[in-house]
Write an enzyme that holds these catalytic residues in place. Structure first.
Site, PDB file in Angstrom:
ATOM      1  N   ASN A 210      -6.155 -21.766   7.846  1.00  0.00           N
ATOM      2  CA  ASN A 210      -5.292 -22.955   7.831  1.00  0.00           C
ATOM      3  C   ASN A 210      -3.840 -22.542   7.953  1.00  0.00           C
ATOM      4  O   ASN A 210      -3.526 -21.358   8.055  1.00  0.00           O
ATOM      5  CB  ASN A 210      -5.545 -23.767   6.561  1.00  0.00           C
ATOM      6  N   LYS A 342     -10.693 -31.445 -11.635  1.00  0.00           N
ATOM      7  CA  LYS A 342     -10.531 -29.986 -11.708  1.00  0.00           C
ATOM      8  C   LYS A 342     -10.136 -29.503 -13.106  1.00  0.00           C
ATOM      9  O   LYS A 342      -9.975 -28.318 -13.316  1.00  0.00           O
ATOM     10  CB  LYS A 342      -9.494 -29.530 -10.673  1.00  0.00           C
TER      11      LYS A 342
HETATM   12  N1  CTP Z   1      -8.624 -24.796  -4.638  1.00  0.00           N
HETATM   13  C1  CTP Z   1      -9.326 -23.690  -5.063  1.00  0.00           C
HETATM   14  N2  CTP Z   1     -10.485 -23.327  -4.421  1.00  0.00           N
HETATM   15  C2  CTP Z   1     -10.950 -24.035  -3.380  1.00  0.00           C
HETATM   16  C3  CTP Z   1     -10.241 -25.184  -2.934  1.00  0.00           C
HETATM   17  C4  CTP Z   1      -9.073 -25.536  -3.586  1.00  0.00           C
HETATM   18  O1  CTP Z   1      -8.916 -23.039  -6.018  1.00  0.00           O
HETATM   19  N3  CTP Z   1     -12.075 -23.659  -2.780  1.00  0.00           N
HETATM   20  C5  CTP Z   1      -7.408 -25.181  -5.346  1.00  0.00           C
HETATM   21  C6  CTP Z   1      -6.138 -25.054  -4.536  1.00  0.00           C
HETATM   22  O2  CTP Z   1      -5.541 -23.776  -4.720  1.00  0.00           O
HETATM   23  C7  CTP Z   1      -5.279 -26.159  -5.103  1.00  0.00           C
HETATM   24  C8  CTP Z   1      -6.285 -27.212  -5.521  1.00  0.00           C
HETATM   25  O3  CTP Z   1      -7.508 -26.542  -5.645  1.00  0.00           O
HETATM   26  O4  CTP Z   1      -4.591 -25.745  -6.259  1.00  0.00           O
HETATM   27  C9  CTP Z   1      -6.417 -28.368  -4.578  1.00  0.00           C
HETATM   28  O5  CTP Z   1      -6.605 -27.934  -3.266  1.00  0.00           O
HETATM   29  P1  CTP Z   1      -6.740 -28.973  -2.073  1.00  0.00           P
HETATM   30  O6  CTP Z   1      -7.069 -28.226  -0.817  1.00  0.00           O
HETATM   31  O7  CTP Z   1      -5.596 -29.911  -2.066  1.00  0.00           O
HETATM   32  O8  CTP Z   1      -7.964 -29.819  -2.576  1.00  0.00           O
HETATM   33  P2  CTP Z   1      -9.487 -29.701  -2.397  1.00  0.00           P
HETATM   34  O9  CTP Z   1     -10.105 -29.510  -3.739  1.00  0.00           O
HETATM   35  O10 CTP Z   1      -9.831 -28.689  -1.371  1.00  0.00           O
HETATM   36  O11 CTP Z   1      -9.826 -31.165  -1.922  1.00  0.00           O
HETATM   37  P3  CTP Z   1      -9.636 -31.853  -0.487  1.00  0.00           P
HETATM   38  O12 CTP Z   1      -9.593 -30.727   0.533  1.00  0.00           O
HETATM   39  O13 CTP Z   1     -10.823 -32.718  -0.360  1.00  0.00           O
HETATM   40  O14 CTP Z   1      -8.342 -32.631  -0.540  1.00  0.00           O
END
Ligand code: CTP
Length: 421
Positions: A210, A342
């Site tokens: 990403n 979370k």
């Molecule tokens: N995060 C994590 N591990 C993952 C995905 C996310 O630790 N596999 C953590 C990120 O570092 C961030 C938070 O979760 O602090 C939210 O990440 P985000 O990408 O915004 O959310 P997602 O849980 O992936 O949800 P979505 O993509 O559906 O918005």
């Protein structure tokens, strides 16, 4: 770190040019602000060339209405992104204005608008220095927390001898360093920070990733280390340098990041999950390069571990967990949902589609959502400044937690001793 260098009108104004150089050698970004009188002694062009930044002169410069407005807004922006205001040389006049809160030009307005620490290095005629008015103003400023780099004694431009010569560059720099170092309020914390993107391999030459640059997480790591925290940075692939005093572990995939976090989290008192972790990885990572075929192909993806959720689920009461939420719509609603699902104490949310926010830029626009229902929206700010604000909140939550009863505080201290550093 950003320093605003105010240059006022004195014979020593030319010495400020060398000071810009020395500050830059110390890795400070320097924004010069000149008073009208200073421009009688040295031109803004000199400072613009040295600092590589536009020099700010008048608050009400320009003859159009727009220029005035722009300038008025600019002093707030400069005030917000300054880590320290240094005035060298500082005339008797500027000391008087600072002491009495007179704001009639850019520098004096900036002084009032800024909450950053202030260092002044006065230079003037010996009688002006010794005058009761100047000494009284100095006392007011000193009592207010302004650091004063006393002038040297010697032969002055006016032909007299005595105190009044601008202090030496090294002395001024030492004062700057000392002031910036005083805020070591995170010494009790060991903070785990994740940053950057992850790469999920498709085959030996291709991967899914990403647009994360890692800048936000690295800014938090740098700020935390400066404030005295022990910092463990688990980083996906980025082009960034490891901030001073930070222990960094490089990882590639979400799986590797999870393993590194699990390994280091037990010795941490808090964690900031700033990484943009891939939510899915290819179900099969081919051992050989996938060859081009005629028809279309379908990639099967499987979910990765949600690192933040896994870690927060197991967290002990005293551990503070900060997560980020990168959103493209319904920011508040999605962020609140993440905060709960979370089990985080704070979710820092940003709309990654907004101008000056999100991936690979130096600024961000965030709203902080707290577990107690509060939320705080900040204007567009440099990531370094946002990092400080996030850490301020971490400290605030820590203080609230400790106030929440002796038992927890006692337990907290006892447990934290186990991984004291
Ligand atoms: N995060 C994590 N591990 C993952 C995905 C996310 O630790 N596999 C953590 C990120 O570092 C961030 C938070 O979760 O602090 C939210 O990440 P985000 O990408 O915004 O959310 P997602 O849980 O992936 O949800 P979505 O993509 O559906 O918005």
């Amino acid at each position: 770190m950003r320093i605003t260098l105010g240059v006022t009108g004195g014979v020593a104004a030319y010495k400020a040019a060398e000071l810009v150089r020395r500050l830059q050698q110390d890795n400070f970004t320097v924004q010069v602000v000149m008073t009208r009188a200073a421009r009688e002694f040295i031109t803004p062009l000199t400072f613009a060339a040295l600092s590589g930044q536009k020099v700010i002169t008048d608050l009400f410069a320009g003859d159009s209405q727009d220029a005035n407005l722009e300038s008025a807004i600019e002093h707030i922006a400069v005030a917000q992104r300054t880590d320290l205001l240094l005035v060298a040389p500082a005339t008797a006049d500027i000391l008087a204005k600072f002491a009495r809160g007179i704001a009639d030009d850019f520098l004096t307005t900036l002084y009032l608008a800024s909450t950053a620490p202030v260092v002044v290095a006065p230079a003037m005629n010996v009688n002006m220095w010794n005058h009761a008015a100047t000494q009284e103003n100095l006392k007011l400023l000193r009592d207010r927390g302004v650091a004063i780099v006393a002038p040297d004694e010697g032969y002055l431009a006016c032909g007299m001898t005595g105190p009044g010569r601008l202090a030496g560059q090294e002395e001024i720099l030492a004062a700057v360093r000392q002031v910036l170092r005083t805020k070591r309020d995170l010494e009790a914390e060991t903070i785990l920070i994740t940053a950057g993107p992850t790469r999920e391999d498709l085959d030996p030459v291709r991967y899914l990733t990403n647009r994360s640059s890692g800048k936000m997480g690295y800014a938090v790591a740098e700020a935390a280390a400066r404030r005295g925290a022990k910092v463990i940075l688990v980083s996906g692939p980025t082009a960034l340098e490891t901030p001073e005093g930070v222990t960094r572990f490089d990882v590639r995939s979400a799986e590797e990041m999870y393993a590194a976090v699990l390994a280091h989290f037990p010795k941490c008192s808090s964690a900031v999950f700033a990484a943009a972790v891939a939510d899915y990885r290819p179900a099969i990572s081919a051992l050989q390069k996938i060859k081009r075929g005629k028809g279309s192909i379908t990639l099967e993806l499987q979910p990765t571990v949600d690192i933040l959720s896994m870690v927060a689920r197991e967290k002990k009461a005293f551990r503070l967990i900060v997560g980020f939420a990168a959103e493209t719509e319904n920011v508040a609603q999605n962020a609140r949902k993440k905060l709960e699902s979370k089990n985080a104490d704070l979710i820092v949310a940003n709309d990654v589609t907004a101008q000056g926010a999100g991936f690979d830029v130096d600024t961000n626009i965030i709203t902080m959502f707290f577990a107690d229902g509060r939320d705080v929206t900040l204007p567009k700010l440099p990531k370094a400044e946002l990092a400080q604000r996030i850490l301020d909140e971490l400290l605030r939550m820590r203080a609230a937690q400790e106030k929440n009863g002796l038992e927890l505080a006692a337990g907290f201290h006892a447990t934290r001793k186990e991984f004291s550093h």
